[in-house]
Enzyme design. Structure first.
Site, PDB file in Angstrom:
ATOM      1  N   TYR A   1       0.840  -1.202   0.000  1.00 25.77           N
ATOM      2  CA  TYR A   1       0.000   0.000   0.000  1.00 25.77           C
ATOM      3  C   TYR A   1       0.877   1.255   0.000  1.00 25.77           C
ATOM      4  CZ  TYR A   1      -3.823  -3.175   1.203  1.00 25.77           C
ATOM      5  OH  TYR A   1      -4.741  -4.186   1.191  1.00 25.77           O
TER       6      TYR A   1
ATOM      7  N   ASN B   1     -13.362  -0.389  -4.025  1.00 29.05           N
ATOM      8  CA  ASN B   1     -13.269  -0.685  -5.449  1.00 29.05           C
ATOM      9  C   ASN B   1     -14.140  -1.883  -5.835  1.00 29.05           C
ATOM     10  OD1 ASN B   1     -12.107  -0.627  -8.167  1.00 29.05           O
ATOM     11  ND2 ASN B   1     -11.205  -2.569  -7.528  1.00 29.05           N
TER      12      ASN B   1
ATOM     13  N   GLU C   1      -2.034 -16.917  -9.109  1.00 21.79           N
ATOM     14  CA  GLU C   1      -1.061 -16.169  -9.903  1.00 21.79           C
ATOM     15  C   GLU C   1       0.383 -16.555  -9.584  1.00 21.79           C
ATOM     16  OE1 GLU C   1      -1.899 -12.016  -9.476  1.00 21.79           O
ATOM     17  OE2 GLU C   1      -3.797 -12.181 -10.538  1.00 21.79           O
TER      18      GLU C   1
END
Length: 106
Positions: free
Chosen positions: A22, A45, A79
């Site tokens: 962050y 978001n 991922e």
């Protein structure tokens, strides 16, 4: 471009299998001390084009995710980011460093 848009554009550029903190996102977006604002922006978001799950705490912990930490964990594992007990392993290896900040801010 406002801070929120700069944050979102920065995060869009993080490749799969890599993470930023962050604090790093705040710095790349032009406000190094505004990491809490980054957390706030990402918590709200809903745009799937912004891979919020690729942003973690500076200590390697996963941090929050608006779809739950289990989902964030699963996405990172998918991922290729190694996660153990809610903490990213080898943060230095998986961290994505922008070589040219103008790509993000320019």
């Amino acid at each position: 471009m406002d801070f929120k848009n700069r944050v979102c554009e920065t995060i869009k550029k993080i490749p799969k299998g890599k993470v930023l903190t962050y604090k790093e996102v705040a710095g790349l977006a032009g406000s190094p001390r505004a990491w809490r604002a980054v957390v706030n922006i990402l918590s709200k978001n809903t745009d799937k084009k912004i891979p919020c799950h690729r942003v973690i705490n500076s200590d390697g912990r996963l941090g929050g995710y608006n779809k739950g930490s289990a989902t964030k964990n699963a996405l990172l594992l998918k991922e290729g980011v190694l996660v153990k007990k809610e903490k990213s392993l080898r943060l230095d290896f998986f961290r994505y460093l922008f070589k040219n900040l103008r790509l993000v801010l320019g």
